[in-house]
Design a protein around this motif. Structure first.
Motif, PDB file in Angstrom:
ATOM      1  N   VAL A 374      41.973  38.737  38.324  1.00 16.29           N
ATOM      2  CA  VAL A 374      42.365  39.186  36.880  1.00 16.29           C
ATOM      3  C   VAL A 374      41.495  38.935  35.969  1.00 16.29           C
ATOM      4  O   VAL A 374      40.807  37.678  35.747  1.00 16.29           O
ATOM      5  N   ILE A 375      41.060  39.837  35.053  1.00 16.88           N
ATOM      6  CA  ILE A 375      39.955  39.707  34.262  1.00 16.88           C
ATOM      7  C   ILE A 375      40.561  40.056  32.599  1.00 16.88           C
ATOM      8  O   ILE A 375      41.126  41.275  32.657  1.00 16.88           O
ATOM      9  N   SER A 376      40.437  39.281  31.801  1.00 14.31           N
ATOM     10  CA  SER A 376      41.104  39.525  30.577  1.00 14.31           C
ATOM     11  C   SER A 376      40.156  39.184  29.375  1.00 14.31           C
ATOM     12  O   SER A 376      39.333  38.075  29.310  1.00 14.31           O
ATOM     13  N   GLY A 377      39.874  40.272  28.534  1.00 10.68           N
ATOM     14  CA  GLY A 377      38.886  39.993  27.294  1.00 10.68           C
ATOM     15  C   GLY A 377      37.503  39.370  27.712  1.00 10.68           C
ATOM     16  O   GLY A 377      36.942  38.711  26.873  1.00 10.68           O
ATOM     17  N   GLY A 390      35.051  42.939  25.996  1.00 14.38           N
ATOM     18  CA  GLY A 390      36.549  43.109  25.835  1.00 14.38           C
ATOM     19  C   GLY A 390      37.173  43.679  27.020  1.00 14.38           C
ATOM     20  O   GLY A 390      37.907  44.292  27.246  1.00 14.38           O
ATOM     21  N   ASP A 392      39.410  44.387  30.011  1.00 19.18           N
ATOM     22  CA  ASP A 392      40.742  43.745  30.870  1.00 19.18           C
ATOM     23  C   ASP A 392      41.048  44.607  32.140  1.00 19.18           C
ATOM     24  O   ASP A 392      40.898  45.753  32.016  1.00 19.18           O
ATOM     25  N   ARG A 394      42.570  44.255  36.608  1.00 19.60           N
ATOM     26  CA  ARG A 394      43.306  43.507  37.587  1.00 19.60           C
ATOM     27  C   ARG A 394      43.072  44.278  39.145  1.00 19.60           C
ATOM     28  O   ARG A 394      43.398  45.301  39.166  1.00 19.60           O
ATOM     29  N   GLY A 426      35.680  35.053  27.813  1.00 18.73           N
ATOM     30  CA  GLY A 426      37.073  35.588  28.289  1.00 18.73           C
ATOM     31  C   GLY A 426      37.533  34.966  29.507  1.00 18.73           C
ATOM     32  O   GLY A 426      36.988  34.030  30.000  1.00 18.73           O
ATOM     33  N   PRO A 595      38.798  49.684  27.580  1.00 15.22           N
ATOM     34  CA  PRO A 595      39.979  49.012  28.378  1.00 15.22           C
ATOM     35  C   PRO A 595      41.362  49.774  28.704  1.00 15.22           C
ATOM     36  O   PRO A 595      42.200  49.392  29.553  1.00 15.22           O
ATOM     37  N   ALA A 599      43.151  48.372  32.315  1.00 17.58           N
ATOM     38  CA  ALA A 599      44.383  47.468  31.898  1.00 17.58           C
ATOM     39  C   ALA A 599      45.570  47.934  32.404  1.00 17.58           C
ATOM     40  O   ALA A 599      46.514  47.126  32.358  1.00 17.58           O
TER      41      ALA A 599
END
Length: 600
Positions: A374-377, A390, A392, A394, A426, A595, A599
């Motif tokens: 999971v990658i966020s921001g 930024g 996002d 998964r 992030g 994103p 996302a």
């Protein structure tokens, strides 16, 4: 580097014994210098008294001059021989210490670089190799002046200044005060010039590093340049870099000569000030000739060590710059516990099996269970330019996720950020599926323990195929039936036949897979990632352009193997431009549209 960097004592243990020996020899040097000055002053004063120039000298007799001076002259000769012997001993001990220290630093840095590559903390390239060769070769060779001149002089200075000041205070307090007040001028000038020297030396070292990298790139790409008739255009580039290196070297030499002149001038003016004071008091009869001569002989000895420290620092500046790079390599070396890793691999291998070449039905267990990536921001900058801004996304367990997009969009940068090779901001998390609360964010090193990976550069080392495949955190799993069977299975899963796989396990290859084709080298590197994933139970398999050098048949076999890994519950993330991999993927993330799509 500091005048005496503590890391030198930590990484080069030979330097510790050398410093102790240098301190003892330095004490002997200072003592002999004081004795020499005292004997010579007494001899000259006695000769002047015998000639009627001055009055009586304490300790002198009334007989003939020569017999009276014989013991003092013999003592003077013994002191001279003693000082020569100590100087030789210092050079000898320093030379031996330099050889041992350089050997320890080279060995430690080479092992650290190999460990970083094997543990997945670095991705080797030709430019990195050129830098390492420059640092560990000619760079560390430049440490010879550091050990033979600078360090002995530094130790001698630390001992000589307080001893000389103490002796001067007992003989002539006025001179001791003058010396104590003027001595700080030399470190002041040293510091002012040292800033310029350090900056110039760093530029010179950077240009030397750039020259070596450029030359290596040119040699490695010479065949391609000749094919496209572009080799001649590199001559001017190489000539310009060489000329910049020559100019920076001459600038360092000019600063070194200038610093020597400034330090000599400061010391000479200080000695002249003492000489004027002593001369006036001798004329007024306020000081004995023997004391005045002794003071005049001691004062230059008090200034000389400090002056020589500055001069010798310039001689050792290149080695100091190289040592900084070596210390950075050693400071960043991964902590390795091979026994723990190997036992974990054996334990994981004992309870797992694989169906073989078909690639279907893999039943390899995972130590951490299925985990989503999971990658966020996520944001990554190169200089002040954002490469990823930024992001996002998964990547789900039991699926093949392909990261696509045009060249330069940031796919390999994302790969490096996930592995923790480059700084980023992030969140990069490994989370259980369906978990409401995500697992805590792991550091790059912790994530690498859970990821089996293969980059665009395969990074094969000199050794057998088996040694290159059966790697766990930089250490080869002990050669055993289980190890050979598992290594053979991974090769079979990538399209090698059973007979070929058995034969190739003991085949010796060179650095960077010399002796193999490009496609074979990449398949061996992918086999290493599969071996690690299966033996260590890694929940994530991360591959960067795994099929770039493969033909269609080998690519099809690779896809079957990746599907089997995903079916076993592993999170398979692949960076690729190839349409076959995108069509086989469960999920394709086009980084050029993030994103929004990523996302979803």
């Amino acid at each position: 580097m500091k005048p005496l960097d503590p890391r030198l004592l930590r990484y080069a243990t030979a330097s510790r014994r050398f410093l102790v020996a240098a301190a003892l020899l330095g004490l002997a040097q200072v003592a002999l210098a004081i004795i020499f000055s005292g004997l010579l002053a007494w001899i000259l004063a006695r000769a002047a008294a015998w000639a009627g120039i001055v009055g009586e000298v304490p300790g002198a007799g009334d007989g003939p001059l020569l017999p009276e001076l014989v013991p003092a002259l013999l003592g003077l000769g013994a002191v001279v021989l003693g000082r020569a012997g100590i100087a030789w001993a210092v050079e000898s001990v320093a030379a031996q210490a330099a050889v041992k220290a350089k050997s320890q630093l080279r060995r430690g840095a080479a092992e650290a670089l190999a460990a970083k590559v094997a543990a997945g903390q670095d991705s080797p390239s030709s430019r990195d190799s050129a830098h390492a060769v420059t640092v560990l070769g000619s760079g560390l060779d430049a440490l010879d002046p550091y050990f033979s001149r600078y360090l002995p002089q530094l130790v001698l200075t630390a001992l000589a200044i307080p001893l000389h000041l103490g002796v001067l205070a007992t003989q002539d307090p006025t001179t001791a005060v003058i010396v104590a007040l003027t001595l700080p001028l030399i470190p002041l000038f040293m510091a002012l010039i040292g800033f310029s020297t350090q900056a110039a030396q760093q530029r010179q070292w950077s240009r030397l590093d750039r020259l070596s990298r450029t030359y290596l790139d040119l040699v490695e790409g010479l065949a391609t340049l000749k094919v496209f008739n572009r080799a001649h255009q590199q001559r001017q580039n190489l000539r310009e870099i060489s000329e910049a290196q020559r100019q920076s070297t001459m600038k360092v030499l000019r600063i070194s000569f200038l610093s020597g002149f400034v330090l000599e001038l400061a010391a000479s003016m200080s000695v002249a000030l003492v000489a004027v004071s002593v001369g006036i008091r001798l004329i007024d009869g306020q000081m004995d000739l023997a004391v005045g001569l002794f003071v005049l002989l001691i004062v230059p000895e008090a200034y000389a060590p400090l002056r020589q420290v500055g001069t010798n620092y310039h001689a050792a500046a290149e080695g100091v710059a190289a040592a900084e790079d070596v210390f950075e390599i050693l400071d960043g070396a991964p902590a390795r516990d091979a026994a723990e890793k190997l036992s974990a691999g054996a334990a994981a291998g004992a309870g797992s099996s694989h169906t073989g070449a078909s690639g279907a039905g893999s039943s390899h267990t995972m130590s951490a269970g299925p985990l989503d990536l999971v990658i966020s921001g996520l944001s990554v900058e190169r200089g002040s330019t954002p490469v990823i801004d930024g992001l996002d996304m998964r990547a789900r367990a039991a699926e093949i996720t392909v990261l696509a997009g045009p060249s330069g969009i940031g796919k390999s940068t994302l790969f490096a950020a996930i592995m923790g090779f480059i700084p980023s901001s992030g969140g990069i998390l490994l989370s259980s599926q369906g978990a409401e609360a995500r697992t805590p964010q792991l550091t790059g090193a912790d994530r690498r323990d859970l990821i089996a990976w293969s980059g665009q550069r395969h990074g094969l080392r000199s050794g057998t195929i088996l040694e290159n495949i059966a790697m766990v955190s930089g250490e080869m799993v002990p050669d055993s039936t289980w190890t050979r069977q598992r290594a053979q299975e991974t090769l079979m899963d990538l399209g090698f036949t059973a007979n070929d796989a058995q034969l190739r396990l003991d085949r010796h290859i060179g650095v960077r897979g010399a002796g193999l084709s490009g496609g074979q080298s990449h398949r061996v590197a992918i086999a290493r990632a599969l071996f690690r994933a299966r033996s260590q139970g890694c929940p994530v398999l991360l591959l960067d352009e795994p099929s770039a050098a493969l033909d269609d048949a080998s690519e099809s076999q690779l896809i079957l193997t990746l599907k089997a890994e995903a079916a076993a519950g592993r999170t398979v993330v692949v960076i690729s431009h190839r349409s076959a991999l995108r069509e086989a993927a469960d999920r394709v993330i086009d980084l050029s549209t993030i994103p929004t799509e990523a996302a979803a």
